[in-house]
Design an enzyme around this catalytic site. Structure first.
Site, mmCIF file in Angstrom:
data_model
loop_
_atom_site.group_PDB
_atom_site.id
_atom_site.type_symbol
_atom_site.label_atom_id
_atom_site.label_comp_id
_atom_site.label_asym_id
_atom_site.label_seq_id
_atom_site.Cartn_x
_atom_site.Cartn_y
_atom_site.Cartn_z
ATOM 1 N N ASP B 113 -8.470 13.226 -4.681
ATOM 2 C CA ASP B 113 -9.691 13.894 -5.124
ATOM 3 C C ASP B 113 -9.394 15.382 -5.264
ATOM 4 O OD1 ASP B 113 -9.536 14.832 -2.568
ATOM 5 O OD2 ASP B 113 -11.515 14.140 -1.936
ATOM 6 N N CYS B 327 -6.870 -13.552 5.313
ATOM 7 C CA CYS B 327 -6.184 -12.349 5.812
ATOM 8 C C CYS B 327 -5.488 -12.655 7.139
ATOM 9 C CB CYS B 327 -7.171 -11.189 5.954
ATOM 10 S SG CYS B 327 -8.094 -11.172 7.503
ATOM 11 N N CYS B 330 -7.901 -13.173 10.162
ATOM 12 C CA CYS B 330 -8.652 -14.425 10.205
ATOM 13 C C CYS B 330 -7.760 -15.630 10.448
ATOM 14 C CB CYS B 330 -9.462 -14.596 8.925
ATOM 15 S SG CYS B 330 -10.872 -13.482 8.869
ATOM 16 N N HIS B 355 -8.865 -6.840 7.898
ATOM 17 C CA HIS B 355 -9.796 -7.822 7.333
ATOM 18 C C HIS B 355 -10.694 -7.184 6.267
ATOM 19 C CE1 HIS B 355 -12.766 -10.969 6.875
ATOM 20 N NE2 HIS B 355 -13.667 -10.004 6.966
#
Lengths: 410, 423
Positions: B113, B327, B330, B355
């Site tokens: 940015d 993922c 999980c 996750h």
């Protein structure tokens, strides 16, 4: 579980533990270390980051301090702590106290021992402790012990700690036999006795009479115990212990202290030291190479000189005195534009991918990745040090290794 | 190295959007119903599949997860913040390290940015003049001028694949002449940024459309900025607490007036519903700190909302965060274990960060696939139904925004004559 001693050199036991774990298909090289965790997690690391390391200890240590508050959950889960923590293929050793966490003194009684979790103190009787172990289902666990002795504890208090611990051990062993869920687990007896030689010996002799799988030497981590005294006490204790069972020392981890404790007959340590080094923003950088490249060792000693000079300068870190000669303080300004790896040739994820300047930046900006990368590096270095120690014992190079480790003492 | 060679070769095949810019946009599919589109955005450090969510690594690191972990999640582009990196470690040091990619060892694309957004968040410390933004360093108290030239100089040192122009940012809730001044100044600053870019062959400079919530000002800004030959456009000044009804109208006005052949980046947007709706409105790129920040507070994103893992209700919940999620978190851990770990160690945060990034990237991949396979409107309906299963609870702005691009939701009321309290 079988302990096979290959050789004993200057008191050091080079061996291998086979048939480790409930499945019996793990082995552990001695001298070695146990993988320190809290709640089954190596601080800062996920399974994915931890397993970027090649040579991890075969046994994972989980202190009861981090587990007691989860008793209900573990009981309802029913599969044991290993499965709960996603450590399906690991051997788990459940110790009593977290060597890093503070333990207020004065809370143990004849009937109970206190542990400290995230929600505060939890008082455990033998029955409660064993109910917890049943829910945890470790491969190894230590018996409930009263290690609340200080250097200045009275003889009476020290004797009480030994008596209580033996009585707890007997009760644990009784319950162990009758607990279906703990079949195949090994109970480690705990040797107490503060800094009193005769109590240490008594504790060792009595514990050795019991049907334990191994021994935990407790209460020797205090900063106030000098290494000389520690070595004497350990040597006196190990003389009383059977040769064919492993001896674990918790709370001691500085490489120089490890060497001396191994000479006094200790087999196993824990990876607490690399964690402590990580927490103060430092990286292990000591040399344990048995055949050092002469050119790099010259460079190293030069670097050491400047390091000492710098130390007397304007370092304002509060925990400066804790920083040992085995590590570099990456918060130091001079690493700001140092684009070298932490340790040349180190095989850890951090050294293969990042530079000192980046670690300095992460520490200065308080970024979480600093802890992750330093923990990986420090674990790699520490485990490699143990590998080097075992090689030294095999190749009759212990004195060379000692010289290498101790030369950096100031 | 190989990746950048490859993408350069690819770029030869596709007509680059401007003669020198190191960027090409290949439109793979456009939704026949809405304005959604799926593109390949070819950048110096590899191809980015859009619509894309870009995680934010403010200080040259993705909050406790390693560059390898981020790459394994399939992330092709992430953000760094010029304001923070310009302060620490500073552009000179990053230049010495051969750029931000090398410094943090990130082999894929980076977007930086301008540092301008921090003007809003640090407004007490700053004063905006035609020259730039004057502010006091929070680290040493020194007065610093962030001019368009300085912002680009820092971003040139960082070496990002996409740089953002310095814009005059005003809060999206402000009205009056300050909004017009900021918009016009942003146009002048764009020209100064374009002139200041030392590496137009290696680093893309995106313009930022301003104009607050005023359609006339937005349109004026769009008309003026699209005359410039920049490789991409961002829609700025939104997602700052304004009414959602105003927000989506500004987004759709912008995409209506931006060139089809250039990427559109909606800044600061990252909630799942916003990502899906604004993809329908024709945006290609998004960024937000929300998924990673909320992860550290124990909030795990799921297709039906979020789970506050620190809450007691998860202590004995032995399912993974999302049983359908692939993922690493999980696949290995339960909600109950993460709940317990949050009391003990920072690794709990890393698990949820992994996750949540995976959730965002997977969501955008699903959006993209559905566009390519021509079933985007159906995807949106299914997505919205899962997120808001109770009839009549769709947020009205989302219903309206989607209706404006011809996507109607199952069971959604039009808002007129409806007696639902939620309308």
């Amino acid at each position: 579980m079988r302990l096979e001693l290959r050789r004993v050199l200057q008191g050091c036991r080079r061996g291998v533990l086979t048939g480790v774990g409930r499945s019996g298909d793990h082995s552990l090289e001695l001298p070695g270390c146990l993988l320190y965790t809290r709640c089954g997690t190596v601080p800062h690391l996920t399974h994915q980051t931890l397993h970027t390391l090649q040579h991890l200890p075969a046994v994972t240590l989980i202190p009861m301090d981090s587990l007691a508050e989860h008793q209900e959950v573990l009981e309802e889960f029913g599969g044991g702590m290993g499965k709960f923590a996603g450590l399906q293929n690991s051997v788990i050793f459940c110790s009593l106290h977290d060597s890093v966490a503070p333990h207020p003194t004065g809370y143990n009684t004849n009937k109970t021992v206190s542990v400290w979790g995230s929600g505060g103190r939890i008082e455990l009787s033998v029955a409660q402790y064993m109910a917890l172990q049943r829910a945890i289902r470790p491969d190894w666990y230590q018996s409930l012990a009263d290690g609340d002795t200080q250097q200045l504890s009275t003889h009476k208090r020290v004797r009480k700690s030994v008596d209580r611990t033996l009585s707890n051990l007997d009760q644990c062993l009784n319950l162990h036999i009758s607990t279906e869920g703990l079949r195949g687990s090994e109970v480690f007896g705990v040797v107490e006795g503060g800094v009193m030689l005769e109590e240490r010996v008594r504790s060792a002799q009595e514990t050795a009479k019991r049907p334990v799988g191994g021994f935990v030497l407790d209460g020797l981590h205090s900063r106030t115990v000098s290494q000389e005294l520690r070595s004497q006490l350990i040597a006196a204790v190990t003389k009383e212990l059977p040769e064919d069972k492993p001896r674990v020392l918790l709370g001691v981890g500085r490489p120089d202290e490890v060497l001396e404790c191994v000479e006094a007959g200790v087999d196993l340590f824990e990876t607490v030291f690399p964690f402590q080094v990580t927490e103060r923003g430092c990286a292990l950088c000591f040399s344990y190479d048995l055949d050092p490249d002469p050119e790099s060792s010259v460079l190293e000693s030069r670097e050491k000189e400047t390091k000492i000079q710098q130390k007397s300068g304007d370092d304002t870190l509060e925990n400066q005195e804790e920083i040992t000669q085995f590590e570099m303080n990456l918060k130091d300004k001079r690493y700001r534009d140092d684009f070298r790896p932490l340790v040349k040739g180190c095989q850890c994820y951090c050294c293969k991918n990042h530079q000192r300047a980046y670690l300095h930046h992460l520490l200065v900006t308080n970024e979480l990745l600093a802890g992750v990368l330093l923990m990986l590096h420090n674990l790699e270095q520490y485990c490699s040090f143990f590998q080097s120690l075992r090689e030294a014992l095999e190749g009759d190079k212990l004195n060379a290794l000692k010289k290498r480790i101790l030369q950096r003492r100031e | 190295m190989a990746a950048s060679m490859e993408s350069k070769a690819e770029m030869g095949a596709v007509r680059a959007v401007s003669a020198a810019a190191p960027l090409a946009l290949r439109i793979l599919a456009e939704c026949p119903v809405s304005k959604a589109r799926a593109c390949d955005l070819i950048l110096p450090h590899g191809t980015v599949n859009t619509p894309v969510f870009m995680p934010v690594g403010t200080q040259g690191t993705m909050k406790g997860i390693t560059a390898d972990q981020l790459q394994d999640l399939g992330c092709k582009i992430c953000l760094g913040n010029t304001y923070h990196l310009g302060m620490r470690p500073g552009p000179e040091l990053i230049e010495k390290a051969n750029g931000l990619h090398k410094f943090m060892n990130w082999k894929r694309n980076l977007l930086t940015d301008s540092g301008g957004f921090q003007m809003v968040s640090l407004v007490q410390l700053s004063e905006v003049t035609e020259e730039g933004v004057q502010f006091q360093s929070p680290y040493d108290g020194k007065e610093i001028l962030l001019s368009p030239e300085k912002s680009i100089a820092i971003q040139n040192s960082l070496g990002s694949d996409i740089m953002m122009q310095l814009d005059d940012v005003v809060s999206s809730t402000i009205t009056g002449p300050r909004v017009e001044e900021a918009m016009k100044r942003s146009i002048r600053w764009l020209d100064r940024c374009i002139a200041a870019n030392k590496n137009p062959d290696r680093q893309n400079l995106f313009a930022i459309i301003q104009g607050g919530l005023n359609a006339k000002l937005r349109k004026a800004c769009l008309d003026e900025m699209t005359k410039r030959d920049v490789p991409g456009f961002a829609i700025g000044g939104l997602s700052g607490g304004e009414e959602k009804d105003d927000f989506w109208k500004m987004v759709t006005l912008s995409t209506d007036n931006l060139p089809r052949n250039k990427p559109r980046y909606l800044m600061g947007v990252g909630y799942a519903v916003e990502l899906v709706v604004c993809s329908a409105l024709g945006c290609d790129m998004f960024d937000c700190v929300f998924p990673t920040r909320t992860a550290r507070f124990g909030s795990a994103l799921v297709p039906w909302g979020s789970l506050q893992l620190k809450k007691k209700q998860f202590a004995k919940d032995f399912q993974p965060i999302d049983p359908d999620c692939q993922c690493p978190t999980c696949k290995r851990h339960s909600r109950a274990y993460l709940h317990a770990l949050f009391k003990t160690d920072t690794a709990a945060m890393h698990h949820v960060t992994v996750h949540n990034i995976s959730y965002q990237l997977t969501l955008m991949r699903s959006v993209r696939e559905s566009i390519i396979e021509g079933r985007f409107p159906e995807f949106v309906r299914t997505f919205m139904k899962r997120m808001f299963p109770v009839e009549g609870t769709y947020p009205s702005w989302a219903v309206d925004a989607l209706a404006s691009v011809n996507i109607t939701l199952d069971g959604a009321c039009s808002g007129q004559g409806c007696d639902s309290a939620l309308c």
